[in-house]
Design a protein around this motif. Structure first.
Motif, PDB file in Angstrom:
ATOM      1  N   ASP A   4     -15.444   5.291  12.169  1.00  0.00           N
ATOM      2  CA  ASP A   4     -16.471   4.821  12.195  1.00  0.00           C
ATOM      3  C   ASP A   4     -17.337   5.190  10.685  1.00  0.00           C
ATOM      4  O   ASP A   4     -18.062   4.200  10.405  1.00  0.00           O
ATOM      5  N   SER A   5     -17.068   6.171  10.129  1.00  0.00           N
ATOM      6  CA  SER A   5     -17.530   6.589   9.034  1.00  0.00           C
ATOM      7  C   SER A   5     -16.617   7.000   8.003  1.00  0.00           C
ATOM      8  O   SER A   5     -15.499   7.680   8.461  1.00  0.00           O
ATOM      9  N   GLY A   6     -16.927   7.059   6.822  1.00  0.00           N
ATOM     10  CA  GLY A   6     -16.036   7.714   5.707  1.00  0.00           C
ATOM     11  C   GLY A   6     -15.944   9.091   5.890  1.00  0.00           C
ATOM     12  O   GLY A   6     -14.756   9.650   5.691  1.00  0.00           O
ATOM     13  N   ALA A   7     -16.961   9.602   5.992  1.00  0.00           N
ATOM     14  CA  ALA A   7     -16.880  11.172   6.334  1.00  0.00           C
ATOM     15  C   ALA A   7     -15.824  11.644   7.091  1.00  0.00           C
ATOM     16  O   ALA A   7     -15.119  12.600   6.962  1.00  0.00           O
ATOM     17  N   ALA A   8     -16.149  11.110   8.611  1.00  0.00           N
ATOM     18  CA  ALA A   8     -15.021  11.517   9.522  1.00  0.00           C
ATOM     19  C   ALA A   8     -13.785  11.075   9.253  1.00  0.00           C
ATOM     20  O   ALA A   8     -12.873  11.812   9.586  1.00  0.00           O
ATOM     21  N   LEU A   9     -13.451   9.993   8.565  1.00  0.00           N
ATOM     22  CA  LEU A   9     -12.020   9.562   8.238  1.00  0.00           C
ATOM     23  C   LEU A   9     -11.409  10.728   7.380  1.00  0.00           C
ATOM     24  O   LEU A   9     -10.225  10.936   7.309  1.00  0.00           O
ATOM     25  N   LEU A  10     -12.156  10.920   6.102  1.00  0.00           N
ATOM     26  CA  LEU A  10     -11.779  12.264   5.350  1.00  0.00           C
ATOM     27  C   LEU A  10     -11.683  13.394   5.835  1.00  0.00           C
ATOM     28  O   LEU A  10     -10.542  14.100   5.512  1.00  0.00           O
ATOM     29  N   ALA A  11     -12.397  13.676   6.782  1.00  0.00           N
ATOM     30  CA  ALA A  11     -12.142  15.030   7.423  1.00  0.00           C
ATOM     31  C   ALA A  11     -11.141  15.103   8.441  1.00  0.00           C
ATOM     32  O   ALA A  11     -10.316  16.230   8.403  1.00  0.00           O
ATOM     33  N   GLN A  12     -10.989  14.125   8.920  1.00  0.00           N
ATOM     34  CA  GLN A  12      -9.554  13.889  10.007  1.00  0.00           C
ATOM     35  C   GLN A  12      -8.315  13.954   8.966  1.00  0.00           C
ATOM     36  O   GLN A  12      -7.293  14.694   9.378  1.00  0.00           O
ATOM     37  N   ARG A  55      -5.980   5.923  10.429  1.00  0.00           N
ATOM     38  CA  ARG A  55      -7.157   6.894  11.239  1.00  0.00           C
ATOM     39  C   ARG A  55      -8.313   6.074  10.954  1.00  0.00           C
ATOM     40  O   ARG A  55      -9.536   6.806  10.549  1.00  0.00           O
ATOM     41  N   TRP A  56      -8.594   4.641  10.845  1.00  0.00           N
ATOM     42  CA  TRP A  56      -9.781   4.117  10.378  1.00  0.00           C
ATOM     43  C   TRP A  56     -10.722   4.521  11.528  1.00  0.00           C
ATOM     44  O   TRP A  56     -10.964   4.552  12.638  1.00  0.00           O
ATOM     45  N   ILE A 113       1.105  -1.334  -0.065  1.00  0.00           N
ATOM     46  CA  ILE A 113      -0.150   0.144  -0.021  1.00  0.00           C
ATOM     47  C   ILE A 113       0.716   1.023   0.050  1.00  0.00           C
ATOM     48  O   ILE A 113       2.037   1.293   0.485  1.00  0.00           O
ATOM     49  N   GLY A 114       0.208   2.330  -0.556  1.00  0.00           N
ATOM     50  CA  GLY A 114       0.966   3.536  -0.447  1.00  0.00           C
ATOM     51  C   GLY A 114       0.841   4.573   0.705  1.00  0.00           C
ATOM     52  O   GLY A 114       0.001   4.263   1.729  1.00  0.00           O
ATOM     53  N   TRP A 115       1.321   5.820   0.757  1.00  0.00           N
ATOM     54  CA  TRP A 115       1.373   6.510   1.596  1.00  0.00           C
ATOM     55  C   TRP A 115      -0.300   7.005   2.141  1.00  0.00           C
ATOM     56  O   TRP A 115      -0.724   7.117   3.193  1.00  0.00           O
ATOM     57  N   LEU A 116      -1.119   7.253   0.920  1.00  0.00           N
ATOM     58  CA  LEU A 116      -2.144   7.709   1.247  1.00  0.00           C
ATOM     59  C   LEU A 116      -3.281   6.476   1.725  1.00  0.00           C
ATOM     60  O   LEU A 116      -3.827   6.501   2.850  1.00  0.00           O
ATOM     61  N   GLU A 117      -2.923   5.316   1.402  1.00  0.00           N
ATOM     62  CA  GLU A 117      -3.621   4.064   2.002  1.00  0.00           C
ATOM     63  C   GLU A 117      -3.215   3.918   3.588  1.00  0.00           C
ATOM     64  O   GLU A 117      -4.003   3.726   4.398  1.00  0.00           O
ATOM     65  N   PHE A 118      -1.909   4.150   3.693  1.00  0.00           N
ATOM     66  CA  PHE A 118      -1.474   4.047   5.325  1.00  0.00           C
ATOM     67  C   PHE A 118      -2.193   4.895   5.983  1.00  0.00           C
ATOM     68  O   PHE A 118      -2.650   4.904   7.273  1.00  0.00           O
ATOM     69  N   GLU A 119      -2.139   6.443   5.515  1.00  0.00           N
ATOM     70  CA  GLU A 119      -2.619   7.305   6.465  1.00  0.00           C
ATOM     71  C   GLU A 119      -4.235   7.033   6.668  1.00  0.00           C
ATOM     72  O   GLU A 119      -4.711   7.473   7.751  1.00  0.00           O
TER      73      GLU A 119
END
Length: 727
Positions: free
Chosen positions: A85-93, A82-83, A72-78
């Motif tokens: 409960d929701s995708g919106a929270a993950l993207l915001a963080q 930070r997994w 996996i790359g840098w983006l996937e690691f990040e």
């Protein structure tokens, strides 16, 4: 996001079945940001990996259940670190804490990758249902299951971690520089000594294809492969890589040992992975070098034969099979690590398909990934080389399984091989072309249609394809010069043109001259006695006895005179005296088996080609031909004058024998020295004389009659079906 950011890495050390589908994401959908994200499996492990080619960091996900690694790359690691409960929270963080430009599509790609490779925890009824259906499909024993297990079966046998660690100190000396220098010296010495006996080595190789020789090769193969896999295993253990298991793999029912060194992906230094991959070939080359040296030093016997089988088996396996980067053996992983391009075949195939679609169909396919232009050109060219190589190999495998099994099963397996490995990949790509045919411009359609018509014309329109055959050239009249009996040379005609009746060599034999002189003297004495008997009017009986003795001595004198005359070798025709033995000069004694020279007539030259049965049906008397001799760039024109109706049993000249550098195999069974395959002699008259006066081997191309390749293939197929229809 590049195509290799999310990638299932190929397990090193395992002979993967070619042509089987790879578990990699192919499509990217949209993920609802408000939907809860599924939980990751708790047993997954994350390791740092070597940086990507663009310098960005990379990591490895290890699935311990199936012992697979995912890059996996840098983006996937990040995102994974930070997994939420929701995708919106993950993207915001992610946007708040990193400079990453992540979006819903990137998250959807990661989710699809995790789901397809079963890296998510089955916490929902849908996930449990999917796992149950997968287990049911894998337990189903249908035709697809049978086909997969016929193509590839892996049987783990041992888990050698403990005894590898215990035995490593005892073999650690092979990793020292002194041992490497010693092996290099022994390799050079063995090759130099073997080169001095190269002809004997080749003859031994050709004579080894007997039932006992095949068994010896199988035993040598087993020994070499065991050492090969131990080389992988010890090197992996030396670098701290766990060898999960060692076992037996059946690839198209052919047994192959394997060592699972997949955990070498934990190593961040690709040079260490390269050492693990190359250890097997290095071991085989070492065995080959030592066996070649021992073969050159020991006397003939069982031990020398054993070294011969070890040497040939190791050299062939190392240089012809394992070193090849076109199949997924050691050479492929070596090249992949040298270039630092994991999943080399999959990535070069993507570039090959893009090249075909863009240049043949006029599409504007995007680049599969962002790489330097030189690397992209290499991957494109490499894809076409691999495809051509695999086409040849898979066709050979299909013929092999057809011949290996009994007729009915052999025909079925032949069809399976051709369909699965050759036709199915072509059909899959053509189906994509057909589905997207609306994107092909009219001009491109006409170009493709023209290419198809040209290919069809080449296959089905009768053309001059030529008949290629090995052969030799010789003068129309030749005369080898031999002594009629042991004698001494008294005169030699210089090499060059001679006329009919000229004396070429004059020999002398003191015994023959003495015998002639003795017979003449005895005859003169008896003649004198006979004259005195007539003068004295002696009895009739006395005169009859003297007359009988006189005739006997005269006959002996005449025979001796004829032998003396035979010592003058006279030219029976005009020509050129050539190939004089440089060791023969005046005063030297020669015997009857020593060729003293050759008289060649330059008025007519002939070529003889040895054509197989398929090519013979296209050859007619009067057909033109081209004769290619060594050290000549221009072919010699010729014309067919005679075609034998019976096959050639023995070769007219030893230079045509494969054991003497020719291209025709001769069987030495029962000391008969007969040509192995059915070949027919075709005689041609050369229209111009060659530059040399001696006989030479040649490659001959007879123009022959027109015929279509398609009809020829159909006849061959029909003949094969008729021959094999008796099951």
């Amino acid at each position: 996001m590049t195509a290799h950011t999310l990638a299932l890495l190929e397990p090193q050390g395992l002979p993967l079945p070619e042509g089987l589908p790879e578990a990699l994401p192919q499509h990217v959908g949209q993920a609802g940001q408000a939907q809860p994200l599924p939980a990751l499996r708790e047993d997954l492990m994350l390791f740092p990996a070597a940086d990507n080619r663009d310098g960005s960091p990379a990591w490895m996900i290890h699935d311990p259940v199936v012992n697979r690694f995912y890059r996996i790359g840098w983006l996937e690691f990040e995102m994974l670190s930070r997994w939420q409960d929701s995708g919106a929270a993950l993207l915001a963080q992610l946007h708040a804490e990193t400079p990453m430009a992540a979006d819903a599509q990137s998250l959807a790609a990661l989710l699809q990758f995790l789901e397809q490779n079963f890296l998510l925890r089955a916490a929902t009824p849908q996930a449990s249902t999917r796992l149950a259906s997968l287990a049911e499909s894998r337990s189903r024993r249908d035709l697809r299951w049978l086909l997969h297990h016929y193509l590839y079966i892996r049987i783990p046998l041992v888990r050698p971690d403990r005894w590898l660690a215990a035995a490593l100190p005892y073999v650690s000396f092979i990793y020292t520089r002194a041992f490497a220098v010693l092996m290099l010296v022994l390799t050079v010495a063995g090759l130099v000594l073997a080169s001095r006996q190269w002809d004997e080595f080749l003859v031994s190789f050709q004579d080894s294809f007997t039932p006992s020789g095949v068994l010896a090769y199988m035993a040598a193969l087993a020994c070499v492969k065991i050492m090969h896999e131990l080389g992988h295993a010890f090197t992996a253990t030396r670098y701290g890589v766990r060898v999960a298991h060692m076992g037996l793999a059946l690839v198209v029912m052919f047994p192959m040992l394997y060592t699972d060194t997949s955990e070498s992906w934990k190593l961040t230094d690709h040079r260490k992975r390269l050492a693990i991959v190359a250890a097997g070939m290095t071991t085989e080359i070492g065995i080959a070098a030592l066996s070649t040296l021992c073969w050159s030093l020991v006397d003939d016997g069982v031990l020398r034969s054993a070294f011969f089988f070890l040497a040939t088996t190791s050299w062939v396996l190392s240089l012809a099979i394992n070193a090849s980067p076109f199949m997924r053996f050691d050479g492929y992983f070596v090249l992949s690590d040298l270039l630092d391009i994991p999943n080399l075949h999959m990535r070069c195939f993507a570039y090959g398909r893009r090249f075909l679609r863009n240049h043949l169909l006029g599409w504007n396919e995007p680049r599969p990934e962002v790489l330097p232009q030189r690397t992209e050109r290499f991957l494109t060219v490499f894809a076409f080389v691999v495809w051509l190589y695999r086409l040849t190999v898979f066709a050979g495998i299909a013929v092999g399984v057809y011949l290996y099994f009994f007729k009915a099963l052999g025909i079925f397996l032949f069809c399976v091989e051709i369909s699965w490995f050759i036709l199915l990949p072509i059909y899959s790509e053509l189906r994509i072309w057909w589905r997207r045919r609306g994107e092909i411009a009219l001009r491109r359609r006409l170009v493709v249609l023209g290419l198809l018509l040209a290919a069809g014309a080449f296959v089905f329109v009768p053309l001059h394809h030529g008949v290629h055959a090995p052969g030799w050239i010789r003068a129309g009249s030749t005369q080898s010069l031999y002594a009629p009996f042991p004698a001494r040379v008294s005169h030699i005609h210089p090499a060059g043109p001679v006329h009919a009746g000229e004396v070429l060599l004059t020999l002398e034999s003191p015994d023959t001259r003495a015998k002639r002189a003795q017979a003449e003297a005895a005859g003169a004495t008896i003649w004198s006695q006979l004259q005195r008997a007539d003068a004295l009017e002696q009895g009739t009986a006395q005169r009859g006895l003297l007359g009988s003795r006189l005739r006997q001595e005269q006959a002996e004198a005449q025979g001796a005179a004829q032998e003396v005359e035979r010592l003058e070798l006279v030219a029976p025709f005009s020509g050129t005296l050539t190939d004089l033995d440089p060791l023969v000069h005046e005063g030297v004694w020669v015997d009857t088996r020593q060729e003293l020279g050759m008289l060649v007539s330059g008025h007519s030259w002939y070529a003889e080609a040895f054509v197989d049965q398929d090519g013979l049906q296209h050859v007619r008397i009067g057909d033109p031909a081209r004769v290619y001799v060594p050290d000549s760039f221009e072919p010699l024109p010729a014309r067919v004058v005679e075609i034998d109706s019976a096959r050639t049993v023995t070769l007219p000249n030893p230079m045509l024998d494969a054991a003497h550098g020719g291209s025709i195999r001769v069987s030495t069974a029962d000391n008969k020295h007969e040509v192995e395959h059915a070949l027919y002699r075709v005689r041609m008259r050369l229209e111009s004389a060659p530059g040399s006066w001696r006989a030479e081997s040649a490659k001959i191309v007879i123009e022959g009659g027109r015929y279509s390749l398609g009809a020829h293939w159909l006849r061959a197929l029909a003949g094969a079906l008729i021959r094999q229809s008796g099951f």
